[in-house]
Design a protein around this motif. Structure first.
Motif, PDB file in Angstrom:
ATOM      1  N   HIS A   1       0.834  -1.210   0.000  1.00 27.57           N
ATOM      2  CA  HIS A   1       0.000   0.000   0.000  1.00 27.57           C
ATOM      3  C   HIS A   1       0.865   1.254   0.000  1.00 27.57           C
ATOM      4  CE1 HIS A   1      -4.088  -1.469   0.088  1.00 27.57           C
ATOM      5  NE2 HIS A   1      -3.752  -2.377   0.994  1.00 27.57           N
ATOM      6  N   ALA A   2       1.968   1.232   0.746  1.00 22.47           N
ATOM      7  CA  ALA A   2       2.869   2.382   0.757  1.00 22.47           C
ATOM      8  C   ALA A   2       3.450   2.606  -0.634  1.00 22.47           C
ATOM      9  CB  ALA A   2       3.990   2.164   1.771  1.00 22.47           C
TER      10      ALA A   2
ATOM     11  N   CYS B   1      10.909   2.211  -0.850  1.00 23.58           N
ATOM     12  CA  CYS B   1      10.120   1.300  -0.006  1.00 23.58           C
ATOM     13  C   CYS B   1      11.030   0.332   0.734  1.00 23.58           C
ATOM     14  CB  CYS B   1       9.142   0.520  -0.881  1.00 23.58           C
ATOM     15  SG  CYS B   1       7.443   0.987  -0.625  1.00 23.58           S
TER      16      CYS B   1
ATOM     17  N   LEU C   1       6.009   5.903  -3.540  1.00 19.94           N
ATOM     18  CA  LEU C   1       7.401   5.580  -3.275  1.00 19.94           C
ATOM     19  C   LEU C   1       7.931   4.642  -4.360  1.00 19.94           C
ATOM     20  CD1 LEU C   1       7.224   4.801   0.562  1.00 19.94           C
ATOM     21  CD2 LEU C   1       8.035   6.892  -0.504  1.00 19.94           C
TER      22      LEU C   1
ATOM     23  N   ASN D   1       0.209   3.728  -2.960  1.00 15.81           N
ATOM     24  CA  ASN D   1      -0.537   4.938  -2.616  1.00 15.81           C
ATOM     25  C   ASN D   1       0.337   6.148  -2.320  1.00 15.81           C
ATOM     26  OD1 ASN D   1      -2.809   3.336  -2.868  1.00 15.81           O
ATOM     27  ND2 ASN D   1      -2.891   2.874  -0.693  1.00 15.81           N
ATOM     28  N   GLN D   2       1.541   5.930  -1.782  1.00 12.46           N
ATOM     29  CA  GLN D   2       2.385   7.063  -1.408  1.00 12.46           C
ATOM     30  C   GLN D   2       3.351   7.464  -2.513  1.00 12.46           C
ATOM     31  OE1 GLN D   2       4.286   6.132   2.325  1.00 12.46           O
ATOM     32  NE2 GLN D   2       2.328   5.743   3.359  1.00 12.46           N
TER      33      GLN D   2
ATOM     34  N   LYS E   1      12.782   2.243   3.512  1.00 10.40           N
ATOM     35  CA  LYS E   1      11.863   2.660   4.576  1.00 10.40           C
ATOM     36  C   LYS E   1      11.462   1.489   5.470  1.00 10.40           C
ATOM     37  CE  LYS E   1       7.449   4.917   5.404  1.00 10.40           C
ATOM     38  NZ  LYS E   1       6.265   5.539   4.814  1.00 10.40           N
TER      39      LYS E   1
END
Length: 172
Positions: free
Chosen positions: A72-73, A84, A79, A76-77, A87
């Motif tokens: 999802h990161a 990713c 990245l 949606n973000q 992070k």
């Protein structure tokens, strides 16, 4: 050092320290004869987690919730795969790429996979073992299982013999 590691942790640290001292990524990749992507990956992991992040990382068992959070990161973000990985401290971009593909194809259920080699016989019939005398039905079931196994073995042997004979005929 891990079994497939091409570069030691000391070497990686040396490259990262040279970068922090002011050398460029292109220059480092030429000087040490390594891929630019490797240098970038080591630098990113070092900046995110320090020297310990350059150590080999094996055997992580990530939960499906964690995998979903990472995907999802990524989606949606906005990245990148690299960002990713840094992070969420995932050692390889290919791992994340597989998760994304699984999630896009099967949703959250795509993360639930059996690992390892599949069993060759899924529902293996078991010979009934009980203490004391067997009933007539149990004796017949056991004999039936043994005969089936013997029959399967003979069929397999026959197929192997025929295959060998066919291979010999082809050679002639």
């Amino acid at each position: 050092m891990g079994k497939n590691r091409k570069h030691s942790v000391a070497f990686r640290l040396k490259v990262v320290k040279a970068y922090l001292a002011g050398d460029g990524i292109n220059e480092l990749s030429r000087r040490f004869k390594i891929a630019k992507s490797s240098v970038q990956k080591w630098i990113g992991h070092y900046k995110q987690g320090g020297g310990s992040s350059l150590l080999p990382q094996y055997g992580h068992n990530y939960t499906k919730e964690f995998k979903q959070q990472v995907v999802h990161a990524y989606q949606n973000q906005g990245l990148s795969l690299n960002e990713c990985c840094f992070k969420f401290k995932i050692p390889s971009m290919s791992t994340l790429h597989v998760w994304i593909r699984q999630y896009e194809q099967f949703g959250i259920d795509g993360f639930i996979t059996a690992r390892g080699r599949p069993r060759s016989m899924k529902n293996k019939p078991k010979i009934i073992k009980t203490y004391g005398p067997l009933t007539r039905l149990e004796e017949l079931e056991n004999e039936n299982l043994r005969l089936r196994a013997e029959n399967d073995l003979l069929k397999k042997l026959d197929a192997l013999i025929r295959e060998k004979e066919a291979a010999q005929k082809k050679k002639r």
